[in-house]
Write a protein that holds these residues in place. Structure first.
Motif, mmCIF file in Angstrom:
data_model
loop_
_atom_site.group_PDB
_atom_site.id
_atom_site.type_symbol
_atom_site.label_atom_id
_atom_site.label_comp_id
_atom_site.label_asym_id
_atom_site.label_seq_id
_atom_site.Cartn_x
_atom_site.Cartn_y
_atom_site.Cartn_z
ATOM 1 N N SER A 1 53.936 -32.268 37.956
ATOM 2 C CA SER A 1 54.856 -33.379 37.695
ATOM 3 C C SER A 1 56.223 -32.860 37.241
ATOM 4 O O SER A 1 57.262 -33.407 37.631
ATOM 5 N N PHE B 1 58.052 -31.577 40.433
ATOM 6 C CA PHE B 1 58.594 -32.646 41.278
ATOM 7 C C PHE B 1 59.712 -33.409 40.580
ATOM 8 O O PHE B 1 60.637 -33.901 41.239
ATOM 9 N N ALA B 2 59.668 -33.507 39.254
ATOM 10 C CA ALA B 2 60.781 -34.132 38.537
ATOM 11 C C ALA B 2 62.037 -33.282 38.684
ATOM 12 O O ALA B 2 63.143 -33.811 38.893
ATOM 13 N N VAL C 1 62.703 -31.147 41.204
ATOM 14 C CA VAL C 1 63.135 -31.269 42.601
ATOM 15 C C VAL C 1 63.846 -32.599 42.819
ATOM 16 O O VAL C 1 64.889 -32.655 43.480
ATOM 17 N N ASP C 2 63.313 -33.671 42.249
ATOM 18 C CA ASP C 2 63.940 -34.985 42.369
ATOM 19 C C ASP C 2 65.336 -34.974 41.758
ATOM 20 O O ASP C 2 66.289 -35.501 42.348
ATOM 21 N N TRP C 3 65.467 -34.350 40.581
ATOM 22 C CA TRP C 3 66.772 -34.287 39.917
ATOM 23 C C TRP C 3 67.774 -33.496 40.764
ATOM 24 O O TRP C 3 68.924 -33.899 40.907
ATOM 25 N N ILE D 1 67.755 -32.994 44.054
ATOM 26 C CA ILE D 1 68.126 -33.765 45.255
ATOM 27 C C ILE D 1 69.039 -34.917 44.886
ATOM 28 O O ILE D 1 70.048 -35.166 45.582
ATOM 29 N N ARG D 2 68.724 -35.613 43.795
ATOM 30 C CA ARG D 2 69.562 -36.737 43.355
ATOM 31 C C ARG D 2 70.979 -36.268 43.036
ATOM 32 O O ARG D 2 71.974 -36.908 43.414
ATOM 33 N N THR D 3 71.080 -35.129 42.337
ATOM 34 C CA THR D 3 72.405 -34.583 41.990
ATOM 35 C C THR D 3 73.151 -34.154 43.246
ATOM 36 O O THR D 3 74.350 -34.407 43.369
#
Length: 60
Positions: A41, A44-45, A47-49, A51-53
């Motif tokens: 988790s 993936f958090a 990786v999400d951050w 990609i979002r940035t």
């Protein structure tokens, strides 16, 4: 096809072959599963951050 009595005897015989884990084994494997779930988790958090940035920088 076996009759119901033979079936129950076979089920009882097979159930006697089951090897149950000890309490320590259960606790260790449960801890490992929880640790891996936490690491996954967090990964993936992150990786999400990233990609979002990146998308915000491109669009922004």
């Amino acid at each position: 096809m076996a009759n119901p009595l033979q079936f129950l005897q076979q089920v009882r015989s097979e159930a006697g072959k089951i090897s149950w884990p000890s309490r320590r084994e259960v606790l260790v494997t449960t801890g490992m599963v929880l640790a891996m779930a936490a690491l996954t988790s967090a990964f993936f958090a992150l990786v999400d951050w990233v990609i979002r940035t990146g998308v915000a920088a491109i669009i922004g």
